[in-house]
Design a protein around this motif. Structure first.
Motif, PDB file in Angstrom:
ATOM      1  N   MET A   1      28.389  -5.139 -37.823  1.00  0.00           N
ATOM      2  CA  MET A   1      27.251  -6.063 -37.850  1.00  0.00           C
ATOM      3  C   MET A   1      26.380  -5.791 -39.082  1.00  0.00           C
ATOM      4  O   MET A   1      25.813  -6.710 -39.666  1.00  0.00           O
ATOM      5  N   ASP A   2      26.279  -4.520 -39.441  1.00  0.00           N
ATOM      6  CA  ASP A   2      25.513  -4.180 -40.656  1.00  0.00           C
ATOM      7  C   ASP A   2      26.191  -4.770 -41.889  1.00  0.00           C
ATOM      8  O   ASP A   2      25.553  -5.312 -42.789  1.00  0.00           O
ATOM      9  N   ILE A   3      27.516  -4.649 -41.939  1.00  0.00           N
ATOM     10  CA  ILE A   3      28.259  -5.207 -43.079  1.00  0.00           C
ATOM     11  C   ILE A   3      28.115  -6.727 -43.081  1.00  0.00           C
ATOM     12  O   ILE A   3      27.931  -7.360 -44.122  1.00  0.00           O
ATOM     13  N   LEU A   4      28.138  -7.313 -41.875  1.00  0.00           N
ATOM     14  CA  LEU A   4      27.966  -8.766 -41.767  1.00  0.00           C
ATOM     15  C   LEU A   4      26.612  -9.189 -42.346  1.00  0.00           C
ATOM     16  O   LEU A   4      26.519 -10.169 -43.092  1.00  0.00           O
TER      17      LEU A   4
ATOM     18  N   SER B   1      34.777 -13.211 -45.399  1.00  0.00           N
ATOM     19  CA  SER B   1      34.461 -12.278 -44.322  1.00  0.00           C
ATOM     20  C   SER B   1      35.687 -11.938 -43.490  1.00  0.00           C
ATOM     21  O   SER B   1      36.237 -12.790 -42.805  1.00  0.00           O
ATOM     22  N   MET B   2      36.095 -10.677 -43.615  1.00  0.00           N
ATOM     23  CA  MET B   2      37.149 -10.177 -42.723  1.00  0.00           C
ATOM     24  C   MET B   2      36.546  -9.060 -41.867  1.00  0.00           C
ATOM     25  O   MET B   2      37.223  -8.184 -41.373  1.00  0.00           O
ATOM     26  N   ALA B   3      35.206  -9.110 -41.728  1.00  0.00           N
ATOM     27  CA  ALA B   3      34.514  -8.010 -41.058  1.00  0.00           C
ATOM     28  C   ALA B   3      34.367  -8.237 -39.566  1.00  0.00           C
ATOM     29  O   ALA B   3      34.573  -7.320 -38.773  1.00  0.00           O
ATOM     30  N   VAL B   4      34.003  -9.419 -39.183  1.00  0.00           N
ATOM     31  CA  VAL B   4      33.665  -9.609 -37.779  1.00  0.00           C
ATOM     32  C   VAL B   4      34.780 -10.337 -37.053  1.00  0.00           C
ATOM     33  O   VAL B   4      35.409 -11.233 -37.605  1.00  0.00           O
ATOM     34  N   GLY B   5      35.019  -9.918 -35.831  1.00  0.00           N
ATOM     35  CA  GLY B   5      36.124 -10.476 -35.055  1.00  0.00           C
ATOM     36  C   GLY B   5      35.787 -11.811 -34.456  1.00  0.00           C
ATOM     37  O   GLY B   5      35.593 -11.921 -33.250  1.00  0.00           O
ATOM     38  N   GLN B   6      35.679 -12.817 -35.311  1.00  0.00           N
ATOM     39  CA  GLN B   6      35.503 -14.150 -34.731  1.00  0.00           C
ATOM     40  C   GLN B   6      36.274 -15.192 -35.527  1.00  0.00           C
ATOM     41  O   GLN B   6      36.310 -15.157 -36.763  1.00  0.00           O
TER      42      GLN B   6
ATOM     43  N   ASP C   1      35.526   8.287 -47.031  1.00  0.00           N
ATOM     44  CA  ASP C   1      34.279   7.734 -46.497  1.00  0.00           C
ATOM     45  C   ASP C   1      34.439   6.214 -46.380  1.00  0.00           C
ATOM     46  O   ASP C   1      34.132   5.463 -47.305  1.00  0.00           O
ATOM     47  N   SER C   2      34.929   5.786 -45.215  1.00  0.00           N
ATOM     48  CA  SER C   2      35.278   4.367 -45.055  1.00  0.00           C
ATOM     49  C   SER C   2      34.053   3.453 -45.127  1.00  0.00           C
ATOM     50  O   SER C   2      34.158   2.296 -45.535  1.00  0.00           O
ATOM     51  N   MET C   3      32.885   3.990 -44.763  1.00  0.00           N
ATOM     52  CA  MET C   3      31.656   3.176 -44.812  1.00  0.00           C
ATOM     53  C   MET C   3      31.321   2.846 -46.270  1.00  0.00           C
ATOM     54  O   MET C   3      31.069   1.686 -46.618  1.00  0.00           O
ATOM     55  N   ASP C   4      31.367   3.896 -47.109  1.00  0.00           N
ATOM     56  CA  ASP C   4      31.085   3.704 -48.537  1.00  0.00           C
ATOM     57  C   ASP C   4      32.136   2.765 -49.151  1.00  0.00           C
ATOM     58  O   ASP C   4      31.818   1.883 -49.945  1.00  0.00           O
TER      59      ASP C   4
ATOM     60  N   THR D   1      33.797  -6.927 -54.770  1.00  0.00           N
ATOM     61  CA  THR D   1      34.790  -8.012 -54.697  1.00  0.00           C
ATOM     62  C   THR D   1      34.372  -9.148 -53.760  1.00  0.00           C
ATOM     63  O   THR D   1      35.085 -10.149 -53.660  1.00  0.00           O
ATOM     64  N   ASN D   2      33.275  -8.955 -53.026  1.00  0.00           N
ATOM     65  CA  ASN D   2      32.843  -9.958 -52.048  1.00  0.00           C
ATOM     66  C   ASN D   2      33.842 -10.132 -50.901  1.00  0.00           C
ATOM     67  O   ASN D   2      33.975 -11.223 -50.344  1.00  0.00           O
ATOM     68  N   VAL D   3      34.576  -9.064 -50.591  1.00  0.00           N
ATOM     69  CA  VAL D   3      35.423  -9.087 -49.394  1.00  0.00           C
ATOM     70  C   VAL D   3      34.769  -8.164 -48.359  1.00  0.00           C
ATOM     71  O   VAL D   3      34.591  -6.968 -48.608  1.00  0.00           O
ATOM     72  N   ALA D   4      34.389  -8.736 -47.227  1.00  0.00           N
ATOM     73  CA  ALA D   4      33.728  -7.945 -46.177  1.00  0.00           C
ATOM     74  C   ALA D   4      34.758  -7.454 -45.171  1.00  0.00           C
ATOM     75  O   ALA D   4      35.550  -8.240 -44.643  1.00  0.00           O
ATOM     76  N   THR D   5      34.754  -6.137 -44.927  1.00  0.00           N
ATOM     77  CA  THR D   5      35.682  -5.521 -43.964  1.00  0.00           C
ATOM     78  C   THR D   5      34.865  -4.573 -43.082  1.00  0.00           C
ATOM     79  O   THR D   5      33.672  -4.400 -43.301  1.00  0.00           O
ATOM     80  N   THR D   6      35.494  -3.945 -42.130  1.00  0.00           N
ATOM     81  CA  THR D   6      34.765  -3.044 -41.237  1.00  0.00           C
ATOM     82  C   THR D   6      35.281  -1.611 -41.373  1.00  0.00           C
ATOM     83  O   THR D   6      36.485  -1.387 -41.255  1.00  0.00           O
ATOM     84  N   PRO D   7      34.374  -0.658 -41.605  1.00  0.00           N
ATOM     85  CA  PRO D   7      34.808   0.734 -41.703  1.00  0.00           C
ATOM     86  C   PRO D   7      35.343   1.254 -40.371  1.00  0.00           C
ATOM     87  O   PRO D   7      34.821   0.913 -39.314  1.00  0.00           O
ATOM     88  N   GLY D   8      36.363   2.068 -40.447  1.00  0.00           N
ATOM     89  CA  GLY D   8      36.983   2.614 -39.242  1.00  0.00           C
ATOM     90  C   GLY D   8      36.028   3.445 -38.414  1.00  0.00           C
ATOM     91  O   GLY D   8      36.241   3.628 -37.212  1.00  0.00           O
ATOM     92  N   LEU D   9      34.978   3.934 -39.036  1.00  0.00           N
ATOM     93  CA  LEU D   9      33.983   4.753 -38.346  1.00  0.00           C
ATOM     94  C   LEU D   9      33.421   4.058 -37.112  1.00  0.00           C
ATOM     95  O   LEU D   9      33.031   4.709 -36.148  1.00  0.00           O
TER      96      LEU D   9
END
Ligand code: PLP
Length: 385
Positions: A16-19, A34-39, A331-334, A343-351
């Motif tokens: 949600m923070d990345i979003l 956006s490949m960050a949020v599961g919707q 550091d997956s968050m970084d 690159t403007n590609v949003a993903t989610t850190p495994g953390l």
């Protein structure tokens, strides 16, 4: 200064923070994928939208019964008849405000503070946070190739021995987030039998049902009658923002859940329930969307390893690729933040999903268009090299 409770201290949901960061970039004119949020990017089915529009003409949107509209509960009973060949009394079905409310209700009805509940690691982060906020003990059970990426009686035994606790509950998602694991019928039966034999309640999160590409998708209802089933219109039905989920309850849980729901939520939103009832007739349209996810999956499961991002688990269901970024970062968050800003590609850190090993993992949602998958991987390739 406000004195906050200890139990309110839960980890942020990094996705949600990345979003939020991605939204800011998009507003600033950046071409964010956006490949960050599961919707799903797809809208709610046409029938759902038409039913909601028609309902709005009457103007009155009110409360419903705490466990939901009869038409929706009957429609859901029919869903189990059609999809799983199981007869469910509609009175055992409770409609909730997204499956998220279903978790609250189930945990409150089943467990007392201090009770131990097992979840998979990696797994959906809200499980950990809700359990913790309710004062329950979270037992994280690692899932990996050895356990076929799911919870097994053996891994549950080992976790209990390790932590010196006896479990009161086990929460399993199939297909799972973020691993995409589909727990097949035989494995589910083993787990259900184990739980029934040990006084443990199985909570089966079936929110990604309908989105299985490999393996056999079974409901815990098919293998026992003691499990609590949680499901939702958010994923297969593309209705995240409508906030409608449901539970299928063992007979003697219905009244306690109804009483809790009356006080916690009064009811799920009526307009959304009307739309959801109509969505149950929209399988033909939704199957087309599913084929789109399947094509994305087929593309990514070849393409991502080529980029040096090997899959950490098979992409059998849901719409996620969970990949190893250990070659590039610790550091997956970084990594996710830099990937977004460069690159403007949003993903989610495994953390988010795994506090132990998630620093080397990244989740990519593929519920978007094929064009976005192609463009996102092109940008990642240019960046990573
Ligand atoms: C495994 C899992 N369960 C539950 C939820 C919550 O969904 P909702 O409250 O929209 O039904 C999600 C959302 O991403 C999820 O991934």
């Amino acid at each position: 200064m406000v004195l906050l409770s200890k139990r309110s201290v839960v980890e942020p949901f990094h996705a949600m923070d990345i979003l939020a960061q991605a939204t800011l970039r998009r507003q600033a004119g950046h071409p964010v994928i956006s490949m960050a949020v599961g919707q799903p990017v797809n809208p709610a089915p046409r029938a759902a939208l038409e039913a909601a529009r028609a309902a709005l003409l009457h103007g009155r949107v009110g409360y419903t019964d705490a466990l939901g509209m009869v038409e929706l509960r009957e429609g859901l009973a029919d869903y189990y008849r059609r999809r799983h060949s199981v007869e469910v009394d509609p009175r055992r079905i409770g409609v909730t405000t997204g499956s998220s409310a279903g978790f609250n209700l189930a945990f409150l009805a089943l467990f007392d503070a201090g009770d131990a509940v097992a979840i998979a690691r990696p797994g959906y982060p809200a499980y950990r946070n809700i359990l913790k906020a309710l004062g329950l003990k979270v037992v994280e059970v690692p899932v990996n190739a050895e356990t076929q990426f799911t919870l097994t009686p053996q891994s549950l035994e080992a976790a209990q021995d390790r932590e010196g606790v006896r479990l009161k509950g086990v929460l399993l998602a199939s297909p799972a987030n973020p691993t995409g694991t589909v727990t097949g019928r035989a494995q589910l039966r083993q787990l259900s039998d184990y739980c029934n034999g040990h006084g443990i309640t199985l909570i089966s999160d079936e929110i990604y049902h309908g989105l299985t590409y490999a393996g056999d998708e079974a409901s815990a209802l098919e293998v026992g009658d003691q499990a609590v089933i949680i499901n939702s219109f958010s994923k297969y039905y593309c209705m995240t923002g409508w906030r409608i989920g449901w539970m299928v309850l063992p007979e003697d849980m219905v009244r306690p859940i109804e009483c809790l729901a009356q006080s916690l939520y009064i009811s799920a939103p009526e307009l959304s329930q009307i739309a959801a009832t109509a969505a149950l007739t929209a399988d033909a349209e939704l199957e087309v969307y599913k084929e789109g996810y399947r094509a994305n999956r087929d593309f990514l499961q070849v393409r991502l390893p080529q980029l040096g991002l090997p899959l950490l688990s098979p992409m059998d269901g849901a719409f996620y690729a969970y990949v190893d970024v250990g070659r590039f970062t610790n550091d997956s968050m970084d990594f996710a933040r830099r990937l977004l800003s460069d690159t403007n590609v949003a993903t989610t850190p495994g953390l988010d999903f795994d506090p132990v090993d998630g620093h080397r993992a990244l989740r990519l949602s593929y519920a978007g268009s094929m064009a976005d998958m192609v463009e996102a991987t092109r940008r990642i390739e240019g960046w990573i090299r």
